[in-house]
Design a protein around this motif. Structure first.
Motif, PDB file in Angstrom:
ATOM      1  N   THR A  73       0.830  -1.204   0.000  1.00  0.00           N
ATOM      2  CA  THR A  73       0.000   0.000   0.000  1.00  0.00           C
ATOM      3  C   THR A  73       0.863   1.252   0.000  1.00  0.00           C
ATOM      4  O   THR A  73       0.670   2.165  -0.804  1.00  0.00           O
ATOM      5  N   SER A  74       1.828   1.301   0.901  1.00  0.00           N
ATOM      6  CA  SER A  74       2.709   2.475   0.986  1.00  0.00           C
ATOM      7  C   SER A  74       3.578   2.620  -0.260  1.00  0.00           C
ATOM      8  O   SER A  74       3.850   3.731  -0.708  1.00  0.00           O
ATOM      9  N   ALA A  75       4.002   1.494  -0.820  1.00  0.00           N
ATOM     10  CA  ALA A  75       4.889   1.525  -1.986  1.00  0.00           C
ATOM     11  C   ALA A  75       4.134   1.689  -3.298  1.00  0.00           C
ATOM     12  O   ALA A  75       4.759   1.821  -4.351  1.00  0.00           O
ATOM     13  N   VAL A  86      -8.629   0.278   9.608  1.00  0.00           N
ATOM     14  CA  VAL A  86      -7.853   0.855  10.703  1.00  0.00           C
ATOM     15  C   VAL A  86      -6.535   1.442  10.194  1.00  0.00           C
ATOM     16  O   VAL A  86      -5.941   2.301  10.856  1.00  0.00           O
ATOM     17  N   SER A  87      -6.079   1.015   9.019  1.00  0.00           N
ATOM     18  CA  SER A  87      -4.795   1.500   8.497  1.00  0.00           C
ATOM     19  C   SER A  87      -4.914   2.830   7.761  1.00  0.00           C
ATOM     20  O   SER A  87      -3.903   3.501   7.543  1.00  0.00           O
ATOM     21  N   LEU A  88      -6.102   3.237   7.365  1.00  0.00           N
ATOM     22  CA  LEU A  88      -6.251   4.435   6.535  1.00  0.00           C
ATOM     23  C   LEU A  88      -5.880   5.730   7.249  1.00  0.00           C
ATOM     24  O   LEU A  88      -5.203   6.580   6.653  1.00  0.00           O
ATOM     25  N   PRO A  89      -6.290   5.957   8.512  1.00  0.00           N
ATOM     26  CA  PRO A  89      -5.905   7.218   9.151  1.00  0.00           C
ATOM     27  C   PRO A  89      -4.398   7.431   9.205  1.00  0.00           C
ATOM     28  O   PRO A  89      -3.913   8.531   8.917  1.00  0.00           O
ATOM     29  N   ALA A  90      -3.641   6.387   9.563  1.00  0.00           N
ATOM     30  CA  ALA A  90      -2.189   6.528   9.629  1.00  0.00           C
ATOM     31  C   ALA A  90      -1.608   6.788   8.249  1.00  0.00           C
ATOM     32  O   ALA A  90      -0.670   7.582   8.100  1.00  0.00           O
ATOM     33  N   ALA A  91      -2.148   6.119   7.233  1.00  0.00           N
ATOM     34  CA  ALA A  91      -1.653   6.330   5.870  1.00  0.00           C
ATOM     35  C   ALA A  91      -1.862   7.776   5.434  1.00  0.00           C
ATOM     36  O   ALA A  91      -0.972   8.402   4.842  1.00  0.00           O
ATOM     37  N   LEU A  96       0.040   9.883   2.449  1.00  0.00           N
ATOM     38  CA  LEU A  96      -0.331   9.001   1.354  1.00  0.00           C
ATOM     39  C   LEU A  96      -1.750   9.331   0.899  1.00  0.00           C
ATOM     40  O   LEU A  96      -2.697   9.251   1.677  1.00  0.00           O
ATOM     41  N   SER A  97      -1.900   9.713  -0.356  1.00  0.00           N
ATOM     42  CA  SER A  97      -3.216  10.046  -0.900  1.00  0.00           C
ATOM     43  C   SER A  97      -3.865   8.791  -1.459  1.00  0.00           C
ATOM     44  O   SER A  97      -3.294   8.119  -2.328  1.00  0.00           O
TER      45      SER A  97
END
Length: 330
Positions: A73-75, A86-91, A96-97
């Motif tokens: 996701t990050s890459a 749960v991972s979207l807020p931190a992203a 990360l858009s």
């Protein structure tokens, strides 16, 4: 084991001479990474096996374990990725858009399969008996386990703080949870979907709480666990291709539900799970909407509020601001 399956969809009519390079540009490939889970192999089976034709795109779909999904996701390794809510807020906080294309996993009305298990002969009878005991989880800050903590807090009055709470909570690799529970290394455990199904069938373990059902009752909604996301810069370049991907995704699920014997049988042979597991998963455990609605937005916001109270999140965005303007709404 990572599986990479390529869907080569219906070919366009041949064009003459110099038109061939244009054809390649007009027919993009959309790559999709989804959770490594036999049930989701059912969802994607038709798109991976040429059963959902498209005249405009090719799709490459690959199953990844959770750590690989997070890294991918990050890459931005894939065009569309199944992401835990749960991972979207931190992203987003990291800059990360992302845009949400559809809800890809939601609790079923029956709310089965997301409970707390103990050995058959355990002295623990109720969730309140967990005080001072050890509870094992596949991921202490995962979406699924956070939802379990919410139910244990709201319905059963337990202090589910990870440090200093009523219950000692430990993270163990998912494949090792049943063995740790059976051997007495854990007093109780949360199990992943296939493990929960086998526990129901074997009788070796029993439930002391069915927390997804509890949350359904407490909040009068069903929590969303995962969404399909894409990246704005790619969506804007070829929006029609992503609209078509969303259609192919929904049609893949429809094909599976209309051809259960074929699809459940094929995936069951690959995974070693009997077709009854998939019937249970799709009717009593989970739902794969393939679209995004205001009801889903409210459910995610409610989850974020509860996750913040548990200390899992410090802040979170308005989920509606992340939804792609062309995402299917029904």
């Amino acid at each position: 084991m990572h599986r990479r399956s390529v869907l080569k969809l219906a070919a366009l009519p041949a064009l003459y001479g110099i038109a061939a390079p244009v054809l390649a540009q007009q027919r993009p490939t959309i790559t999709y990474a989804y959770l490594l889970d036999p049930a989701y192999d059912v969802v994607t089976w038709a798109m991976r096996n040429g059963k959902v034709p498209s005249s405009t795109i090719d799709v490459q779909a690959r199953a990844l374990a959770i750590p690989q999904l997070i890294q991918a996701t990050s890459a931005k390794q894939y065009d569309v990725i199944m992401a835990a809510v749960v991972s979207l807020p931190a992203a987003v906080q990291r800059g990360l858009s992302v845009n949400i294309l559809a809800t890809s996993l939601r609790a079923a009305p029956a709310g089965e399969g997301a409970g707390v298990w103990v050995p058959r002969d355990s002295a623990l009878k109720t969730p309140q008996d967990l005080k001072g005991k050890t509870l094992g989880s596949y991921g202490l800050r995962s979406t699924g386990y956070t939802q379990i903590r919410i139910a244990l807090t709201k319905k059963y009055g337990l202090n589910m703080a990870l440090e200093g709470g009523d219950v000692s909570q430990v993270e163990i690799q998912a494949p090792n949870l049943p063995g740790a529970l059976a051997s007495g290394k854990l007093d109780a455990a949360t199990l992943i979907h296939s493990q929960a199904y086998r526990a129901l069938k074997s009788g070796d373990f029993r439930l002391i709480a069915e927390t997804a059902r509890d949350n359904n009752e407490i909040f009068k909604t069903r929590f969303v666990s995962a969404v399909n996301i894409g990246y704005p810069e790619r969506l804007s370049k070829q929006p029609e291709a992503y609209v078509e991907f969303c259609r192919v995704f929904r049609e893949s699920l429809k094909y599976a539900m209309a051809n259960k014997a074929e699809v459940f049988g094929a995936v069951g042979k690959e995974s070693g799970l009997e077709p009854d597991f998939f019937e249970w998963w799709f009717t009593k455990n989970s739902e794969v909407p393939g679209y995004f609605s205001e009801e889903h937005a409210k459910a995610i916001t409610l989850f974020y509020e509860q996750a913040r109270d548990l200390g899992v999140l410090k802040s979170y965005p308005d989920i509606r601001t992340l939804v792609w303007d062309k995402a299917p709404r029904a």
